[in-house]
Write a protein that holds these residues in place. Structure first.
Motif, PDB file in Angstrom:
ATOM      1  N   GLY A 183       0.840  -1.189   0.000  1.00 34.07           N
ATOM      2  CA  GLY A 183       0.000   0.000   0.000  1.00 34.07           C
ATOM      3  C   GLY A 183       0.872   1.236   0.000  1.00 34.07           C
ATOM      4  O   GLY A 183       2.103   1.140  -0.006  1.00 34.07           O
ATOM      5  N   ASP A 184       0.237   2.415   0.009  1.00 36.37           N
ATOM      6  CA  ASP A 184       1.013   3.650   0.112  1.00 36.37           C
ATOM      7  C   ASP A 184       1.741   3.721   1.446  1.00 36.37           C
ATOM      8  O   ASP A 184       2.863   4.199   1.532  1.00 36.37           O
ATOM      9  N   SER A 185       1.073   3.268   2.495  1.00 34.07           N
ATOM     10  CA  SER A 185       1.662   3.128   3.826  1.00 34.07           C
ATOM     11  C   SER A 185       0.894   2.019   4.539  1.00 34.07           C
ATOM     12  O   SER A 185      -0.213   1.664   4.147  1.00 34.07           O
ATOM     13  N   ILE A 186       1.510   1.461   5.567  1.00 39.62           N
ATOM     14  CA  ILE A 186       0.865   0.397   6.339  1.00 39.62           C
ATOM     15  C   ILE A 186       1.056   0.709   7.816  1.00 39.62           C
ATOM     16  O   ILE A 186       2.171   0.979   8.261  1.00 39.62           O
ATOM     17  N   GLN A 187      -0.046   0.653   8.558  1.00 39.23           N
ATOM     18  CA  GLN A 187       0.018   0.808  10.009  1.00 39.23           C
ATOM     19  C   GLN A 187      -0.161  -0.566  10.635  1.00 39.23           C
ATOM     20  O   GLN A 187      -1.158  -1.243  10.381  1.00 39.23           O
ATOM     21  N   VAL A 188       0.806  -0.970  11.439  1.00 37.46           N
ATOM     22  CA  VAL A 188       0.777  -2.275  12.095  1.00 37.46           C
ATOM     23  C   VAL A 188       0.562  -2.046  13.588  1.00 37.46           C
ATOM     24  O   VAL A 188       1.352  -1.351  14.238  1.00 37.46           O
ATOM     25  N   PHE A 189      -0.505  -2.624  14.122  1.00 36.45           N
ATOM     26  CA  PHE A 189      -0.823  -2.492  15.537  1.00 36.45           C
ATOM     27  C   PHE A 189      -0.376  -3.757  16.261  1.00 36.45           C
ATOM     28  O   PHE A 189      -0.709  -4.867  15.844  1.00 36.45           O
ATOM     29  N   LEU A 190       0.386  -3.564  17.328  1.00 33.72           N
ATOM     30  CA  LEU A 190       0.917  -4.691  18.085  1.00 33.72           C
ATOM     31  C   LEU A 190       0.108  -4.902  19.347  1.00 33.72           C
ATOM     32  O   LEU A 190      -0.431  -3.959  19.925  1.00 33.72           O
ATOM     33  N   ASN A 191       0.060  -6.158  19.784  1.00 31.15           N
ATOM     34  CA  ASN A 191      -0.535  -6.520  21.059  1.00 31.15           C
ATOM     35  C   ASN A 191       0.462  -7.433  21.751  1.00 31.15           C
ATOM     36  O   ASN A 191       0.689  -8.555  21.310  1.00 31.15           O
ATOM     37  N   ASP A 192       1.081  -6.936  22.806  1.00 31.14           N
ATOM     38  CA  ASP A 192       2.077  -7.703  23.545  1.00 31.14           C
ATOM     39  C   ASP A 192       3.208  -8.172  22.629  1.00 31.14           C
ATOM     40  O   ASP A 192       3.571  -9.343  22.599  1.00 31.14           O
ATOM     41  N   SER A 193       3.724  -7.249  21.810  1.00 29.94           N
ATOM     42  CA  SER A 193       4.855  -7.465  20.885  1.00 29.94           C
ATOM     43  C   SER A 193       4.552  -8.401  19.724  1.00 29.94           C
ATOM     44  O   SER A 193       5.456  -8.811  19.015  1.00 29.94           O
ATOM     45  N   THR A 194       3.306  -8.777  19.511  1.00 34.73           N
ATOM     46  CA  THR A 194       2.946  -9.571  18.335  1.00 34.73           C
ATOM     47  C   THR A 194       1.950  -8.760  17.499  1.00 34.73           C
ATOM     48  O   THR A 194       1.223  -7.916  18.016  1.00 34.73           O
ATOM     49  N   ILE A 195       1.917  -9.040  16.206  1.00 36.07           N
ATOM     50  CA  ILE A 195       1.031  -8.297  15.312  1.00 36.07           C
ATOM     51  C   ILE A 195      -0.421  -8.647  15.615  1.00 36.07           C
ATOM     52  O   ILE A 195      -0.813  -9.810  15.589  1.00 36.07           O
ATOM     53  N   ASP A 196      -1.220  -7.615  15.923  1.00 38.33           N
ATOM     54  CA  ASP A 196      -2.642  -7.795  16.178  1.00 38.33           C
ATOM     55  C   ASP A 196      -3.433  -7.585  14.883  1.00 38.33           C
ATOM     56  O   ASP A 196      -4.224  -8.428  14.504  1.00 38.33           O
ATOM     57  N   HIS A 197      -3.208  -6.463  14.223  1.00 35.59           N
ATOM     58  CA  HIS A 197      -3.852  -6.195  12.941  1.00 35.59           C
ATOM     59  C   HIS A 197      -3.083  -5.104  12.199  1.00 35.59           C
ATOM     60  O   HIS A 197      -2.230  -4.434  12.775  1.00 35.59           O
ATOM     61  N   ALA A 198      -3.384  -4.944  10.915  1.00 40.00           N
ATOM     62  CA  ALA A 198      -2.742  -3.933  10.079  1.00 40.00           C
ATOM     63  C   ALA A 198      -3.819  -3.126   9.376  1.00 40.00           C
ATOM     64  O   ALA A 198      -4.895  -3.635   9.061  1.00 40.00           O
ATOM     65  N   PHE A 199      -3.514  -1.859   9.136  1.00 38.45           N
ATOM     66  CA  PHE A 199      -4.422  -0.961   8.440  1.00 38.45           C
ATOM     67  C   PHE A 199      -3.658  -0.320   7.279  1.00 38.45           C
ATOM     68  O   PHE A 199      -2.556   0.187   7.465  1.00 38.45           O
ATOM     69  N   ILE A 200      -4.267  -0.372   6.084  1.00 34.18           N
ATOM     70  CA  ILE A 200      -3.654   0.222   4.892  1.00 34.18           C
ATOM     71  C   ILE A 200      -4.606   1.308   4.403  1.00 34.18           C
ATOM     72  O   ILE A 200      -5.658   0.998   3.837  1.00 34.18           O
ATOM     73  N   PRO A 201      -4.261   2.599   4.601  1.00 38.20           N
ATOM     74  CA  PRO A 201      -5.185   3.690   4.270  1.00 38.20           C
ATOM     75  C   PRO A 201      -5.521   3.826   2.785  1.00 38.20           C
ATOM     76  O   PRO A 201      -6.656   4.141   2.442  1.00 38.20           O
ATOM     77  N   SER A 202      -4.536   3.593   1.894  1.00 41.88           N
ATOM     78  CA  SER A 202      -4.845   3.732   0.468  1.00 41.88           C
ATOM     79  C   SER A 202      -3.947   2.846  -0.363  1.00 41.88           C
ATOM     80  O   SER A 202      -2.873   2.435   0.073  1.00 41.88           O
ATOM     81  N   ALA A 203      -4.408   2.524  -1.579  1.00 39.33           N
ATOM     82  CA  ALA A 203      -3.690   1.659  -2.525  1.00 39.33           C
ATOM     83  C   ALA A 203      -3.385   0.295  -1.910  1.00 39.33           C
ATOM     84  O   ALA A 203      -2.319  -0.260  -2.120  1.00 39.33           O
ATOM     85  N   ALA A 204      -4.341  -0.244  -1.169  1.00 38.29           N
ATOM     86  CA  ALA A 204      -4.155  -1.525  -0.488  1.00 38.29           C
ATOM     87  C   ALA A 204      -4.197  -2.675  -1.494  1.00 38.29           C
ATOM     88  O   ALA A 204      -4.994  -2.694  -2.430  1.00 38.29           O
ATOM     89  N   PHE A 205      -3.304  -3.635  -1.255  1.00 42.10           N
ATOM     90  CA  PHE A 205      -3.269  -4.839  -2.071  1.00 42.10           C
ATOM     91  C   PHE A 205      -2.799  -5.990  -1.185  1.00 42.10           C
ATOM     92  O   PHE A 205      -1.790  -5.874  -0.501  1.00 42.10           O
ATOM     93  N   ALA A 206      -3.564  -7.082  -1.182  1.00 42.58           N
ATOM     94  CA  ALA A 206      -3.227  -8.239  -0.363  1.00 42.58           C
ATOM     95  C   ALA A 206      -3.208  -9.483  -1.222  1.00 42.58           C
ATOM     96  O   ALA A 206      -4.048  -9.664  -2.098  1.00 42.58           O
ATOM     97  N   VAL A 207      -2.198 -10.329  -0.963  1.00 44.89           N
ATOM     98  CA  VAL A 207      -2.056 -11.576  -1.687  1.00 44.89           C
ATOM     99  C   VAL A 207      -1.842 -12.682  -0.655  1.00 44.89           C
ATOM    100  O   VAL A 207      -1.127 -12.518   0.312  1.00 44.89           O
ATOM    101  N   ASP A 208      -2.511 -13.821  -0.887  1.00 47.12           N
ATOM    102  CA  ASP A 208      -2.320 -14.979  -0.009  1.00 47.12           C
ATOM    103  C   ASP A 208      -2.072 -16.186  -0.888  1.00 47.12           C
ATOM    104  O   ASP A 208      -2.866 -16.480  -1.782  1.00 47.12           O
ATOM    105  N   HIS A 209      -0.968 -16.873  -0.664  1.00 46.20           N
ATOM    106  CA  HIS A 209      -0.619 -18.021  -1.487  1.00 46.20           C
ATOM    107  C   HIS A 209      -1.409 -19.231  -1.047  1.00 46.20           C
ATOM    108  O   HIS A 209      -1.479 -19.576   0.090  1.00 46.20           O
TER     109      HIS A 209
END
Length: 186
Positions: free
Chosen positions: A160-186
């Motif tokens: 994305g243009d930028s990615i915000q990663v929110f942590l919970n106890d030092s592990t990734i809880d969720h991510a937010f992509i404000p614009s130009a988001a693209f996700a791929v899962d193999h």
């Protein structure tokens, strides 16, 4: 403070020193090591040339670079030229490389801002990524990746243009992509 050096000088009237040959300055759970250290005890400022290692055992963080400085009074640190940050948490280590690293307190409640910029690459068992710059705000446990970041986690890739990663106890809880988001899962 404890100062260890096998070569250099220390002026007891001005509390200024030049330490050579892989010297070490420690204070309050933090140690500054380098090939050459210019240290002013009164101001708490140490400047390092060659193989700088700033070890903060209280926060479980190590900052490295070929040049850097640290102010123990304001807790501002800076590293450049092959800069690397190692953060130890929850049995894993985050390795972050960039051209320049900065860390400083932004609020009186010990909220810390860590910034890495130009050519950022990071690796941890649960996430890897690349981007131009990163900002981490300790109070919110928020990592923001700037300038067309790519984030990998397992078989997933996020961009994305930028990615915000929110942590919970030092592990990734969720991510937010404000614009130009693209996700791929193999």
């Amino acid at each position: 403070n404890i100062i260890y050096s096998s070569a250099g000088w220390y002026n007891t009237e001005t509390d200024k020193s030049m330490l050579l040959d892989r010297s070490l300055v420690t204070s309050k759970g933090q140690s500054l090591t380098g090939d050459t250290i210019f240290y002013d005890r009164r101001s708490g400022f140490g400047e390092v040339f060659g193989n700088m290692v700033l070890n903060d055992s209280i926060r479980s963080v190590i900052m490295e670079g070929q040049y850097g400085f640290y102010n123990e009074r304001t807790e501002y640190s800076f590293a450049t030229d092959s800069a690397r940050l190692l953060e130890f948490s929850r049995g894993d280590t985050l390795y972050l490389h960039a051209d320049t690293l900065k860390s400083h307190l932004v609020l009186p409640d010990s909220t810390r801002l860590v910034q890495a910029y130009h050519g950022v690459r990071f690796f941890r068992n649960d996430a890897q990524g690349v981007c131009d710059s990163v900002a981490f705000l300790s109070r919110d446990s928020l990592i923001t990746l700037y300038d067309t970041p790519v984030l990998w986690s397992g078989t997933q890739q996020l961009t994305g243009d930028s990615i915000q990663v929110f942590l919970n106890d030092s592990t990734i809880d969720h991510a937010f992509i404000p614009s130009a988001a693209f996700a791929v899962d193999h």
